[in-house]
Design a protein around this motif. Structure first.
Motif, mmCIF file in Angstrom:
data_model
loop_
_atom_site.group_PDB
_atom_site.id
_atom_site.type_symbol
_atom_site.label_atom_id
_atom_site.label_comp_id
_atom_site.label_asym_id
_atom_site.label_seq_id
_atom_site.Cartn_x
_atom_site.Cartn_y
_atom_site.Cartn_z
ATOM 1 N N ILE A 77 0.833 -1.202 0.000
ATOM 2 C CA ILE A 77 0.000 0.000 0.000
ATOM 3 C C ILE A 77 0.872 1.258 0.000
ATOM 4 O O ILE A 77 0.616 2.212 -0.735
ATOM 5 C CB ILE A 77 -0.984 -0.016 1.193
ATOM 6 C CG1 ILE A 77 -2.016 -1.124 0.962
ATOM 7 C CG2 ILE A 77 -1.669 1.334 1.351
ATOM 8 C CD1 ILE A 77 -3.000 -1.316 2.067
ATOM 9 N N VAL A 78 1.942 1.212 0.811
ATOM 10 C CA VAL A 78 2.834 2.370 0.870
ATOM 11 C C VAL A 78 3.442 2.649 -0.509
ATOM 12 O O VAL A 78 3.558 3.794 -0.944
ATOM 13 C CB VAL A 78 3.941 2.131 1.931
ATOM 14 C CG1 VAL A 78 5.062 3.142 1.780
ATOM 15 C CG2 VAL A 78 3.345 2.183 3.322
ATOM 16 N N LEU A 165 -6.604 1.274 -5.656
ATOM 17 C CA LEU A 165 -6.258 2.631 -5.221
ATOM 18 C C LEU A 165 -6.415 3.604 -6.377
ATOM 19 O O LEU A 165 -6.902 4.724 -6.205
ATOM 20 C CB LEU A 165 -4.825 2.661 -4.676
ATOM 21 C CG LEU A 165 -4.654 2.144 -3.254
ATOM 22 C CD1 LEU A 165 -3.181 2.070 -2.886
ATOM 23 C CD2 LEU A 165 -5.386 3.062 -2.276
ATOM 24 N N TYR A 166 -6.000 3.157 -7.554
ATOM 25 C CA TYR A 166 -6.121 4.011 -8.735
ATOM 26 C C TYR A 166 -7.581 4.354 -8.996
ATOM 27 O O TYR A 166 -7.926 5.521 -9.189
ATOM 28 C CB TYR A 166 -5.506 3.315 -9.951
ATOM 29 C CG TYR A 166 -5.966 3.923 -11.253
ATOM 30 C CD1 TYR A 166 -5.394 5.101 -11.716
ATOM 31 C CD2 TYR A 166 -6.969 3.336 -12.002
ATOM 32 C CE1 TYR A 166 -5.828 5.688 -12.894
ATOM 33 C CE2 TYR A 166 -7.412 3.906 -13.173
ATOM 34 C CZ TYR A 166 -6.841 5.081 -13.622
ATOM 35 O OH TYR A 166 -7.273 5.657 -14.774
ATOM 36 N N SER A 167 -8.436 3.325 -8.987
ATOM 37 C CA SER A 167 -9.835 3.596 -9.337
ATOM 38 C C SER A 167 -10.474 4.500 -8.289
ATOM 39 O O SER A 167 -11.333 5.324 -8.593
ATOM 40 C CB SER A 167 -10.616 2.297 -9.515
ATOM 41 O OG SER A 167 -10.948 1.750 -8.275
ATOM 42 N N ASN A 168 -10.013 4.400 -7.044
ATOM 43 C CA ASN A 168 -10.501 5.265 -5.986
ATOM 44 C C ASN A 168 -10.027 6.712 -6.186
ATOM 45 O O ASN A 168 -10.815 7.658 -6.141
ATOM 46 C CB ASN A 168 -10.003 4.707 -4.647
ATOM 47 C CG ASN A 168 -10.804 5.232 -3.468
ATOM 48 O OD1 ASN A 168 -10.288 5.438 -2.411
ATOM 49 N ND2 ASN A 168 -12.093 5.460 -3.669
ATOM 50 N N PRO A 201 -11.583 3.520 1.540
ATOM 51 C CA PRO A 201 -12.165 2.288 0.965
ATOM 52 C C PRO A 201 -11.231 1.623 -0.039
ATOM 53 O O PRO A 201 -11.106 0.404 -0.048
ATOM 54 C CB PRO A 201 -13.437 2.787 0.263
ATOM 55 C CG PRO A 201 -13.703 4.142 0.794
ATOM 56 C CD PRO A 201 -12.407 4.702 1.276
ATOM 57 N N GLY A 202 -10.557 2.424 -0.854
ATOM 58 C CA GLY A 202 -9.603 1.875 -1.822
ATOM 59 C C GLY A 202 -8.479 1.148 -1.116
ATOM 60 O O GLY A 202 -8.025 0.092 -1.551
ATOM 61 N N MET A 203 -8.020 1.725 -0.003
ATOM 62 C CA MET A 203 -6.931 1.088 0.740
ATOM 63 C C MET A 203 -7.379 -0.221 1.348
ATOM 64 O O MET A 203 -6.639 -1.200 1.349
ATOM 65 C CB MET A 203 -6.446 2.021 1.834
ATOM 66 C CG MET A 203 -5.572 3.113 1.275
ATOM 67 S SD MET A 203 -4.600 3.815 2.564
ATOM 68 C CE MET A 203 -4.433 5.451 1.940
ATOM 69 N N ARG A 204 -8.615 -0.206 1.857
ATOM 70 C CA ARG A 204 -9.105 -1.472 2.429
ATOM 71 C C ARG A 204 -9.232 -2.531 1.341
ATOM 72 O O ARG A 204 -8.842 -3.678 1.550
ATOM 73 C CB ARG A 204 -10.445 -1.248 3.132
ATOM 74 C CG ARG A 204 -10.258 -0.754 4.564
ATOM 75 C CD ARG A 204 -11.512 -0.953 5.378
ATOM 76 N NE ARG A 204 -12.546 0.004 5.018
ATOM 77 C CZ ARG A 204 -12.620 1.248 5.522
ATOM 78 N NH1 ARG A 204 -11.723 1.664 6.390
ATOM 79 N NH2 ARG A 204 -13.579 2.049 5.156
ATOM 80 N N ALA A 205 -9.747 -2.140 0.178
ATOM 81 C CA ALA A 205 -9.871 -3.090 -0.923
ATOM 82 C C ALA A 205 -8.490 -3.610 -1.315
ATOM 83 O O ALA A 205 -8.282 -4.819 -1.492
ATOM 84 C CB ALA A 205 -10.553 -2.428 -2.120
ATOM 85 N N ALA A 206 -7.533 -2.679 -1.424
ATOM 86 C CA ALA A 206 -6.170 -3.081 -1.780
ATOM 87 C C ALA A 206 -5.620 -4.024 -0.718
ATOM 88 O O ALA A 206 -5.013 -5.051 -1.037
ATOM 89 C CB ALA A 206 -5.292 -1.851 -1.912
ATOM 90 N N MET A 275 -17.271 -0.817 -0.763
ATOM 91 C CA MET A 275 -16.097 -1.527 -1.233
ATOM 92 C C MET A 275 -16.337 -2.254 -2.540
ATOM 93 O O MET A 275 -15.437 -2.474 -3.319
ATOM 94 C CB MET A 275 -15.649 -2.511 -0.166
ATOM 95 C CG MET A 275 -14.163 -2.535 -0.010
ATOM 96 S SD MET A 275 -13.676 -3.753 1.173
ATOM 97 C CE MET A 275 -13.645 -5.167 0.149
ATOM 98 N N LEU A 276 -17.559 -2.691 -2.752
ATOM 99 C CA LEU A 276 -17.854 -3.417 -3.971
ATOM 100 C C LEU A 276 -18.016 -2.427 -5.130
ATOM 101 O O LEU A 276 -17.900 -2.751 -6.251
ATOM 102 C CB LEU A 276 -19.131 -4.245 -3.793
ATOM 103 C CG LEU A 276 -19.049 -5.241 -2.649
ATOM 104 C CD1 LEU A 276 -20.411 -5.889 -2.411
ATOM 105 C CD2 LEU A 276 -18.011 -6.316 -2.948
#
Lengths: 276, 335
Positions: A77-78, A165-168, A201-206, A275-276
């Protein structure tokens, strides 16, 4: 219309039932039987494979796996966040950059892991370069330790962190950033108080997409860890190969699956449909 | 990409000639380049040949009883359990006249009823000559002076074998106390090890990253052939011997062809070609005079009788001993 829809869904349902639930059911049945002397499963039916899971030895291995997978996820993630941010703000080059992120998937994971071995070994590229530059006088033991495993996992699953992350970040409302700036927020304050919360949310998905495969990884710990440290994936693999204990291997993989499901459930409950 | 590969393979299926096909599943590097084509030509058949890297990998595939393989090559101690599981058919010796070519030391009747000994190897230490003094015993792999430059095989039977022989026990020991003592030895050794590696250690010994590696003689010989700075030693405490054998699976609908294949492999000239080109050790006595002298007189592939006196065959474990060993191994690996 209803009938047509059913017809079109039929292949997907058949596929899922036959190729996903079928094997799962076999694993459940295996996990309740007794180990054959040289592999396979035999009667009698038993719950012993599950009680064996309580052995602290396996708890230690599970804990190790969590630590390794957790460290790899944080690493992913970092590294992925700035990259995703950069791609999201790259205008017309977005597609090209995204394709570059996906490029490693064109080669087998095994081959790419071998490439890392050639980079990290004593006579590998990295050590040779450092030696030639006179920075070190003895090759560093880069390969065959936990760091090598984490590096390999981060490398392997980085694209899985970049994409969500990108899509977020891509969908991030630019006017919010402008508003923050107008109201006097410095860039770092905007990042901390606006961008980061909005990309949670993107980070959680990632995190989920990286953590789950890392938790079950067996190839990377084996090749880059040199078989000196065991993750839960290696333990499962060992049961099906050297130990020839399919029932216990099945129980282990079901337990792993249950833990992953629980984690997912906890996360999904928090995020709802976001998230979905 | 994948779709194109699929189209090609479908096209291949549709225009393949309807020749009988034998399915052979063997260890890697275990036939000469001309072994399979020679059989196909002489017998007018096709051979589907694929390779594996461990007995477990092979067992996992054939255990179902409908793996699609006809002939596989288990190591000798895997043969009795495979037989007990009903996976094997007895060999019809009248169809295998070439069995007479086997070295009597390997042609044990209890084995040859179901298995034809093929090639053998033993476990010892491959080392780089810059390791001074050179290792002579398993105990030398516990020497802190070479810490980080040693590897052991990633195999519970082999690691415990070295530790058991180091302690003066049989490498087949099922005695819990002896096994626990061996485990303690292995755990004491672990911090000194670079890694647990199988054949892939070869390149690293050649490169000098690893100074000494527990390894199989045939794999070691391939490394020595590639790099003259390497040598191999059979440890003074004793060492294990493995004999790989050809067996016919009960599931095979091509028993006749499978026998013809095994009898073909037992021909002195075929066996000698395999041994020469792959640098392995044949169990075929009649093939030995046909070998190139540099293979026949090679001390790694064909150790002298004095060395062989220290050899001990791996035996089939009892379930209890197997289970204890598995657990000890998990403890070693996770410790």
């Amino acid at each position: 219309m209803m009938r047509l829809r059913t017809l079109f869904l039929l292949p997907a349902w058949a596929f899922t039932l036959l190729l996903f639930l079928g094997p799962m059911l076999i694993i459940v049945v295996y996990s309740l039987q007794t180990k054959g002397v040289y592999g396979g499963v035999v009667e009698p039916w038993t719950l012993e494979n599950y009680t064996r899971l309580l052995d602290p030895l396996y708890g230690v291995i599970l804990l190790r796996s969590f630590v390794m997978a957790g460290a790899s996820t944080i690493g992913c993630i970092v590294l992925a966040f700035p990259l995703a941010l950069y791609i999201a703000r790259s205008g017309t080059r977005k597609t090209l950059l995204l394709n570059l992120v996906m490029l490693p998937f064109w080669t087998s994971f095994l081959v790419r892991t071998y490439a890392w071995m050639f980079l990290l070994r004593d006579t590998g590229l990295l050590n040779s370069a450092l030696l030639a530059l006179g920075i070190i006088s003895e090759p560093l033991p880069l390969l065959y330790n936990d760091w090598a495993v984490i590096v390999g996992l981060v490398y392997g699953y980085l694209p899985f962190a970049v994409l969500p992350l990108y899509s977020n970040l891509e969908r991030l409302d630019k006017s919010l950033l402008e508003a923050a700036a107008d109201l006097g927020a410095k860039p770092w304050e905007t990042m901390l108080h606006v961008v980061l919360p909005l990309t949670a949310p993107g980070m959680r998905a990632a995190g989920v997409l990286v953590f789950i495969p890392c938790l079950g990884a067996y190839l990377t710990p084996d090749l880059l860890g040199g078989g000196k440290s065991m993750m839960i994936g290696n333990l499962v693999q060992n049961q099906f190969t050297t130990a020839r204990d399919w029932p216990f291997g099945s129980a282990l993989s079901l337990a792993l699956m249950a833990i992953v499901m629980l984690l997912l459930w906890a996360l999904l409950r928090r995020d709802g449909e976001e998230m979905l | 990409m994948r779709r194109r590969a699929l189209v090609f393979s479908l096209a291949g299926l549709s225009c393949a000639p309807a020749l009988p096909r034998l399915n052979v599943f063997n260890w890697s590097d275990y036939v000469a380049p001309e072994t399979v084509p020679g059989f196909e030509k002489e017998f007018g058949v096709r051979v589907r040949y694929s390779i594996y890297e461990s007995n477990e990998e092979m067992l996992a595939r054939v255990f179902s009883g409908n793996s699609g393989w006809d002939v596989v090559f288990p190591t000798h101690y895997i043969v009795p359990p495979m037989r007990e599981q009903g996976l094997l058919v007895p060999l019809d010796h009248s169809k295998l006249p070439n069995l007479k070519n086997l070295d009597p030391a390997f042609a044990r009747p209890t084995l040859t009823s179901h298995a034809a000994p093929y090639m053998w190897n033993a476990t010892g230490i491959l080392f780089h000559k810059k390791m001074q003094p050179p290792p002579t015993s398993w105990a030398d792999l516990w020497n802190p002076r070479v810490a980080g430059k040693i590897t052991m095989l990633d195999d519970p039977a082999e690691v415990l074998a070295a530790a058991l022989r180091k302690l003066g026990h049989s490498l087949n020991s099922g005695d819990p106390d002896q096994l626990r003592a061996a485990q303690r030895e292995a755990m004491r050794q672990k911090p000194l090890l670079r890694a647990y590696l199988n054949s892939e250690v070869r390149d690293q010994v050649v490169a000098g990253d690893v100074l000494a590696a527990q390894l199989w003689s045939t794999t070691a010989q391939q490394a020595i052939d590639a790099a003259p700075d390497l040598d191999f030693v059979y440890p003074s405490e004793g060492f294990p011997v493995n004999l790989d054998c050809a067996v016919i699976l009960r599931e095979s609908p091509r028993q006749e062809l499978a026998h013809q294949w095994i009898n073909y492999l037992l021909r002195p000239e075929v066996s000698a070609r395999v041994a020469d080109s792959m640098r392995t050790a044949t169990a075929n006595a009649a093939a030995k005079p046909l070998l190139a002298p540099k293979t026949r007189e090679n001390p790694t592939l064909y150790p002298t009788p004095e060395v062989m006196a220290r050899a001990e065959w791996f035996e089939t474990m009892t379930p209890a001993a197997q289970r204890l060993r598995d657990r000890l191994w998990t403890e070693i690996k996770s410790g």
